[in-house]
Design a protein around this motif. Structure first.
Motif, PDB file in Angstrom:
ATOM      1  N   SER A  53       0.808  -1.220   0.000  1.00 33.91           N
ATOM      2  CA  SER A  53       0.000   0.000   0.000  1.00 33.91           C
ATOM      3  C   SER A  53       0.841   1.269   0.000  1.00 33.91           C
ATOM      4  O   SER A  53       0.300   2.374  -0.089  1.00 33.91           O
ATOM      5  CB  SER A  53      -0.941   0.000   1.214  1.00 33.91           C
ATOM      6  OG  SER A  53      -1.789  -1.144   1.211  1.00 33.91           O
ATOM      7  N   CYS A 105      -6.626  -9.405   1.299  1.00 34.87           N
ATOM      8  CA  CYS A 105      -7.518  -8.697   0.384  1.00 34.87           C
ATOM      9  C   CYS A 105      -8.299  -7.607   1.120  1.00 34.87           C
ATOM     10  O   CYS A 105      -8.490  -6.498   0.591  1.00 34.87           O
ATOM     11  CB  CYS A 105      -8.471  -9.677  -0.284  1.00 34.87           C
ATOM     12  SG  CYS A 105      -7.683 -10.773  -1.491  1.00 34.87           S
ATOM     13  N   ARG A 106      -8.737  -7.893   2.327  1.00 34.70           N
ATOM     14  CA  ARG A 106      -9.451  -6.887   3.112  1.00 34.70           C
ATOM     15  C   ARG A 106      -8.550  -5.692   3.399  1.00 34.70           C
ATOM     16  O   ARG A 106      -8.969  -4.536   3.275  1.00 34.70           O
ATOM     17  CB  ARG A 106      -9.932  -7.513   4.427  1.00 34.70           C
ATOM     18  CG  ARG A 106     -10.764  -6.560   5.295  1.00 34.70           C
ATOM     19  CD  ARG A 106     -11.095  -7.154   6.655  1.00 34.70           C
ATOM     20  NE  ARG A 106      -9.913  -7.193   7.534  1.00 34.70           N
ATOM     21  CZ  ARG A 106      -9.294  -8.300   7.911  1.00 34.70           C
ATOM     22  NH1 ARG A 106      -9.710  -9.484   7.486  1.00 34.70           N
ATOM     23  NH2 ARG A 106      -8.236  -8.246   8.714  1.00 34.70           N
ATOM     24  N   ARG A 107      -7.320  -5.965   3.761  1.00 32.97           N
ATOM     25  CA  ARG A 107      -6.395  -4.881   4.122  1.00 32.97           C
ATOM     26  C   ARG A 107      -5.970  -4.056   2.912  1.00 32.97           C
ATOM     27  O   ARG A 107      -5.615  -2.878   3.053  1.00 32.97           O
ATOM     28  CB  ARG A 107      -5.162  -5.471   4.813  1.00 32.97           C
ATOM     29  CG  ARG A 107      -5.434  -5.921   6.243  1.00 32.97           C
ATOM     30  CD  ARG A 107      -4.195  -6.492   6.898  1.00 32.97           C
ATOM     31  NE  ARG A 107      -4.356  -6.518   8.356  1.00 32.97           N
ATOM     32  CZ  ARG A 107      -4.248  -7.615   9.098  1.00 32.97           C
ATOM     33  NH1 ARG A 107      -3.976  -8.787   8.530  1.00 32.97           N
ATOM     34  NH2 ARG A 107      -4.422  -7.546  10.399  1.00 32.97           N
ATOM     35  N   THR A 108      -5.961  -4.646   1.740  1.00 38.51           N
ATOM     36  CA  THR A 108      -5.526  -3.932   0.536  1.00 38.51           C
ATOM     37  C   THR A 108      -6.694  -3.489  -0.330  1.00 38.51           C
ATOM     38  O   THR A 108      -6.482  -2.954  -1.423  1.00 38.51           O
ATOM     39  CB  THR A 108      -4.566  -4.808  -0.285  1.00 38.51           C
ATOM     40  OG1 THR A 108      -5.207  -6.054  -0.608  1.00 38.51           O
ATOM     41  CG2 THR A 108      -3.279  -5.078   0.475  1.00 38.51           C
ATOM     42  N   GLY A 109      -7.921  -3.698   0.142  1.00 36.45           N
ATOM     43  CA  GLY A 109      -9.094  -3.256  -0.598  1.00 36.45           C
ATOM     44  C   GLY A 109      -9.354  -4.028  -1.866  1.00 36.45           C
ATOM     45  O   GLY A 109      -9.892  -3.481  -2.839  1.00 36.45           O
ATOM     46  N   ARG A 110      -9.013  -5.320  -1.876  1.00 41.02           N
ATOM     47  CA  ARG A 110      -9.210  -6.157  -3.061  1.00 41.02           C
ATOM     48  C   ARG A 110     -10.392  -7.103  -2.863  1.00 41.02           C
ATOM     49  O   ARG A 110     -10.737  -7.456  -1.742  1.00 41.02           O
ATOM     50  CB  ARG A 110      -7.971  -7.018  -3.341  1.00 41.02           C
ATOM     51  CG  ARG A 110      -6.710  -6.234  -3.555  1.00 41.02           C
ATOM     52  CD  ARG A 110      -5.528  -7.182  -3.738  1.00 41.02           C
ATOM     53  NE  ARG A 110      -4.272  -6.439  -3.775  1.00 41.02           N
ATOM     54  CZ  ARG A 110      -3.776  -5.850  -4.854  1.00 41.02           C
ATOM     55  NH1 ARG A 110      -4.442  -5.935  -5.989  1.00 41.02           N
ATOM     56  NH2 ARG A 110      -2.643  -5.182  -4.809  1.00 41.02           N
ATOM     57  N   GLY A 111     -10.949  -7.551  -3.980  1.00 41.49           N
ATOM     58  CA  GLY A 111     -11.874  -8.667  -3.956  1.00 41.49           C
ATOM     59  C   GLY A 111     -11.079  -9.956  -4.119  1.00 41.49           C
ATOM     60  O   GLY A 111      -9.904 -10.032  -3.745  1.00 41.49           O
TER      61      GLY A 111
END
Length: 344
Positions: A144, A278-284
């Motif tokens: 990030s 994925c949650r921490r990096t805003g990904r699906g």
């Protein structure tokens, strides 16, 4: 850290004057001990009148092109200082082989714990869960970071990262080939034809795993990330997938946790760990995840083949290099088996 075994490989008579000139506040005399473990750049603890330091150097002797890039390690850790990614403070870089026989840099000594076995024997399940969660949080934080804002805009070429990496590790494998491994030959042909869409680039560590982290002496918290020689700007999903190989290989094959009882251990299984990232990096969901795993297995097989070649040449950093190198074949065969299962 455990106390390293004694080593007399550093010419202290030449090193100490350099330290006095280039490391702020340094005061001799200096003594050196080499850390055990690892196959990469020989690493030493330096104890001096002004305190303790860590010196990391290129191995002596002939090396593969672009390997053992201590200058890259120094640059990326200096850039990440204060970024939220915990890194040791770096003091000075020496690219003059005449001082100790190869390039090196000096950084602060961090007191803490290194976990060589990712199964974390002897640790309670709740602490294991927290140790893995901190590891997950740090790689998410790394991916990030605005790399241009921290001065790494020219650190790598972000375009076609996977294609270039596959070509690089194919060349490295060929340069260190000691026997024919049919699975590697097949992968070298298969991988470039099936590249997934590339996500936005980020700083990639290149070898992010639990034994390249230092944890707080008593808390389940990462306080330092090291071994940055393979870092660049590239595909963060390739970096994360290589990190997640731990879940795909068994402990007897290569530093893995495959096959353990995740529920009883407190260690998250692969889907839970990927979901947290994925949650921490805003990904699906991550498209092409299994392809990334094939690539990652291929890459570690190429790296281990390089270790095998250095063992033959007598330039390997670790005493167990020959045994490590023998694992290139089974890992390549595992990669090819997975590739064939994808039906592409």
């Amino acid at each position: 850290m455990s106390k390293p075994p004694p080593s007399s490989q550093l010419p202290l008579d030449r090193l100490e004057p350099w330290l006095s000139k280039h490391v702020p506040g340094f005061r001799g005399p200096v003594a050196a001990e080499r850390f055990s473990g690892g196959q990469s750049n020989p690493t030493y603890r330096l104890d001096a009148g002004s305190g303790s330091y860590v010196l990391r150097r290129k191995p002596p002797g002939p090396l593969l092109p672009s390997a053992h890039a201590v200058d890259r390690e120094f640059r990326v850790m200096r850039a990440l200082a204060g970024s939220g990614v915990p890194v040791p403070r770096v003091h000075a870089l020496c690219e003059d082989d005449g001082v100790i026989g190869s390039a090196f840099y000096v950084m602060e000594y961090l007191d803490g714990r290194i976990f060589w076995d990712p199964r974390l024997p002897g640790i309670a399940p709740a602490e294991r869960a927290a140790i893995f969660d901190s590891m997950n949080a740090v790689i998410a934080a790394l991916h990030s970071v605005d790399y241009a804002a921290v001065g790494l805009g020219e650190f790598g070429r972000p375009g076609n990262y996977l294609g270039r990496q596959i070509a690089r590790w194919s060349r490295q494998y060929r340069a260190s080939e000691t026997e024919t491994i049919a699975a590697m030959d097949a992968l070298i042909e298969w991988l470039p034809a099936r590249l997934p869409p590339e996500p936005p680039p980020a700083i990639v560590h290149g070898d992010y795993r639990i034994d390249n982290l230092i944890y707080h002496p008593s808390e389940p918290r990462v306080v330092g990330v090291f071994d940055w020689e393979l870092s660049t700007i590239g595909d963060p999903l390739a970096d994360f997938a290589y990190h997640c190989l731990t879940w795909r290989v068994t402990p007897d094959l290569f530093r893995g946790i495959g096959g353990i009882d995740f529920a009883a251990s407190g260690i998250p299984d692969e889907p839970a760990y990927v979901t947290a990232y994925c949650r921490r990096t805003g990904r699906g969901a991550i498209p092409g995840w299994e392809f990334y795993m094939v690539y990652s297995l291929f890459r570690i097989a190429a790296i281990l083949q390089g270790i095998a070649k250095r063992a033959i040449d007598g330039t390997a950093a670790g005493a167990d290099a020959a045994e490590e190198g023998k694992r290139a074949r089974p890992l390549a065969e595992l990669a090819w088996e997975l590739a064939q299962s994808l039906g592409q």
